[in-house]
Design an enzyme around this catalytic site. Structure first.
Site, PDB file in Angstrom:
ATOM      1  NE  ARG A 132       0.295   7.113  10.582  1.00 50.84           N
ATOM      2  CZ  ARG A 132       1.229   6.861   9.680  1.00 50.84           C
ATOM      3  NH1 ARG A 132       2.502   7.111   9.953  1.00 50.84           N
ATOM      4  NH2 ARG A 132       0.913   6.359   8.494  1.00 50.84           N
ATOM      5  CB  SER A 235       5.524  -1.418   7.970  1.00 53.61           C
ATOM      6  OG  SER A 235       4.693  -0.812   7.013  1.00 53.61           O
ATOM      7  N   GLY A 238      10.580   1.363  10.702  1.00 55.85           N
ATOM      8  CA  GLY A 238      10.299   2.555  11.489  1.00 55.85           C
ATOM      9  C   GLY A 238       9.007   2.612  12.261  1.00 55.85           C
ATOM     10  CE1 TYR A 239       4.885   5.364  10.813  1.00 51.10           C
ATOM     11  CE2 TYR A 239       6.695   4.651   9.421  1.00 51.10           C
ATOM     12  CZ  TYR A 239       5.796   5.624   9.818  1.00 51.10           C
ATOM     13  OH  TYR A 239       5.826   6.860   9.221  1.00 51.10           O
ATOM     14  CB  ILE A 240       6.849  -3.051  13.577  1.00 53.10           C
ATOM     15  CG1 ILE A 240       5.716  -2.956  12.554  1.00 53.10           C
ATOM     16  CG2 ILE A 240       6.676  -4.278  14.454  1.00 53.10           C
ATOM     17  CD1 ILE A 240       5.718  -4.080  11.535  1.00 53.10           C
TER      18      ILE A 240
END
Length: 325
Positions: A132, A235, A238-240
């Site tokens: 994800r 975002s 922790g996600y990019i």
């Protein structure tokens, strides 16, 4: 590897086996719409769900491959959206709901364990969460890809913020809009309105300066309005993959403190020392690094991309980020 996963789960969505069709459809939704995988909840836990624990009542087919999703996700944040799905995925979801009650599971043959076990067949440390975050980073990269060197610094900064927001939207990173935030936005709009009234009485350099101030305030209001219910920091933190932003900042001469706070610059120092302006997210091989905690013997998988130059030790790197003072 990613292409192999896509090819495989696409085949599974069309399989005669309902187990394979459910598994393939779940991975499709994680891949294309960044759903969390979800885990079973105990009787005393909040009724939050992920894709593998969706119930019949959480989905409403609208026809023409449009599906309404309405459920509580992580931290009890509501996910309510109409998504355009692949024709096969849409048909499968409709089929999986047939003959079931509103409280029944849509995916009753597989769960998060089966999804993670499946992904591990492609790479031992690959999980639904890692997969994800890869798609979140891919979204960010694609949004920045068309950046033109002729843009002004303010325009480049806006483009990066828009890219960050696009990831927040993709991953449903939202936050509650506080009364204080709404009041601040209302006051800022009122301030802009009064400022525009003064333009008629100005001329020359004063008029030019006022117009610049108006343009900056309009941009700020647009940003605040667009971000007021988006958790963009979640975002970005922790996600990019931070190397995308770092390489982009080097290439387009954007100071890193226009992208990251001082805390995040320190946190992402490893990325700053790893890439240069030529580093490309999609052209570098995919690796999963297992980071071991100093306090715990357990480890966690972190999705990264490394270039050949990243084999150089961090100590040998001397490049410092450009910071706008």
């Amino acid at each position: 590897m990613i292409d192999n996963i896509v090819e495989d789960y696409t085949k599974k969505m069309k399989s005669k086996s309902i187990v394979d069709r459910q598994l393939g459809t779940i991975v499709y939704l994680i891949d294309h719409h960044a759903f969390r995988v979800g885990n079973e909840k105990g009787a005393d836990e909040a009724d939050t769900v992920g894709v593998s624990t969706l119930k019949v009542s959480h989905l409403s087919p609208e026809g023409e491959n449009n599906m309404i999703f309405n459920f509580l996700g992580k931290d009890s944040v509501q996910f309510f959206s109409t998504l355009k799905l692949d024709a096969t995925a849409y048909k499968n979801l409709v089929d999986f709901r047939k003959g079931k009650k509103p409280g029944d599971q849509v995916f009753d043959k597989v769960g998060s364990k089966e999804i993670n076990d499946y992904l591990k067949t492609f790479m031992s440390a690959l999980t639904a969460k890692v997969f994800r975050t890869f798609r979140a980073s891919s979204k960010y990269y694609e949004q920045l890809k068309g950046t033109k060197s002729t843009l002004t610094l303010d325009q480049k900064i806006k483009k990066e913020k828009d890219a960050n927001r696009a990831v927040a939207v993709l991953c449903n990173h939202t936050r509650k809009v506080t009364a204080k935030a709404e009041l601040a936005l209302t006051n800022k709009k009122a301030e802009l309105k009064e400022l525009k009234k003064t333009l008629k009485s100005l001329s020359g350099k004063k008029l030019d300066a006022a117009k610049i101030k108006v343009a900056k305030m309009e941009a700020l209001i647009e940003e605040k309005s667009s971000n007021r219910d988006k958790a963009c920091t979640t975002s970005k933190t922790g996600y990019i993959d931070p190397r995308i932003a770092v390489a982009w900042s080097y290439k387009f001469d954007v100071p890193l403190n226009k992208i990251y706070s001082a805390t995040l610059i320190k946190k992402f120092n490893w990325a700053i020392q790893t890439v240069d302006k030529k580093w490309d997210y999609f052209k570098s091989p995919i690796n999963l690094i297992v980071e071991k905690s100093e306090k715990k013997s357990s480890s966690k998988a972190v999705r990264t991309r490394e270039t050949k130059s990243s084999k150089t030790t961090r100590a040998s790197k001397t490049t410092k980020p450009k910071v706008d003072i």
